[in-house]
Design an enzyme around this catalytic site. Structure first.
Site, PDB file in Angstrom:
ATOM      1  N   VAL A  46      -4.443   3.870   7.113  1.00  0.00           N
ATOM      2  CA  VAL A  46      -3.207   3.124   7.377  1.00  0.00           C
ATOM      3  C   VAL A  46      -2.150   3.431   6.307  1.00  0.00           C
ATOM      4  O   VAL A  46      -0.957   3.530   6.608  1.00  0.00           O
ATOM      5  CB  VAL A  46      -3.482   1.602   7.444  1.00  0.00           C
ATOM      6  N   CYS A  47      -2.588   3.620   5.079  1.00  0.00           N
ATOM      7  CA  CYS A  47      -1.667   3.794   3.947  1.00  0.00           C
ATOM      8  C   CYS A  47      -0.632   4.901   4.158  1.00  0.00           C
ATOM      9  O   CYS A  47       0.557   4.677   3.918  1.00  0.00           O
ATOM     10  CB  CYS A  47      -2.447   4.026   2.657  1.00  0.00           C
ATOM     11  N   PRO A  48      -1.023   6.100   4.624  1.00  0.00           N
ATOM     12  CA  PRO A  48       0.002   7.132   4.771  1.00  0.00           C
ATOM     13  C   PRO A  48       1.062   6.784   5.813  1.00  0.00           C
ATOM     14  O   PRO A  48       2.223   7.165   5.673  1.00  0.00           O
ATOM     15  CB  PRO A  48      -0.773   8.393   5.159  1.00  0.00           C
TER      16      PRO A  48
END
Length: 187
Positions: A46-48
């Site tokens: 999810v972070c990118p």
């Protein structure tokens, strides 16, 4: 306990930005608006998507006099490696702060002790170094840069116009409210 109006503690951390390592301190955030954008870890799922979304909105944040700081517990070396190997992260031009000692995560109360990683926490910090908006999401729920930017704009508006408040979904140029007894329960 609420984090609203909590002053950010003194800090000094390493960061990766635009092909260089640098040191970022509390002195760097004073005098301008800041967004501290905590995320669990580099090389994740999810972070990118969130960090790319922030990059796509970065020029708007900069035009509003606000710097974005993304933060994970990874080192600045890992930030560079992720930047060099990921198409999405390779676009990022804002500072990526390294918090391997967990100093920032603890100060902003987003450290997941058992994992040594950060929650998904978004914090808007005013030019005096105080938190004025924050939100912490579950690790499996991504955030929206457009909404974070709207909250920044509303925070800046009320800081400048102390006698007015911004209603739900307020956008710049929209009507604001002046608190008064006449408005209580009327809207």
């Amino acid at each position: 306990m609420s984090m609203i109006n909590k002053e950010v503690s003194d800090f000094s951390v390493q960061a990766y930005q635009n092909g260089e390592f640098k040191t970022v301190t509390k002195a760097d955030i004073l005098g301008k608006w800041s967004v501290f954008f905590f995320y669990p870890a580099d090389f994740t799922f999810v972070c990118p998507t969130e960090l790319e979304d922030l990059q796509n909105k970065y020029s708007d944040f900069q035009a509003a006099g606000c710097e974005i700081y993304s933060i994970s517990t990874d080192s600045h070396f890992v930030h560079k490696a992720w930047h060099d190997s990921s198409e999405r992260i390779g676009k990022i031009t804002y500072p990526m702060l390294a918090d391997p000692t967990h100093a920032l995560c603890k100060d902003f109360e987003v450290l997941i002790e058992s994992d040594g990683m950060a929650e998904r926490g978004s914090f808007i910090v005013n030019p005096e170094g105080k938190i004025v908006v924050y939100e912490v999401n579950a690790g499996n729920v991504g955030r929206n840069a457009d909404e974070l930017f709207r909250r920044l704009q509303a925070s800046q508006f009320v800081a400048e116009h102390g006698d007015q408040v911004c209603p739900a979904k307020w956008q710049p140029g929209a009507e604001t409210l002046k608190p008064s007894l006449n408005l209580v329960g009327m809207l």
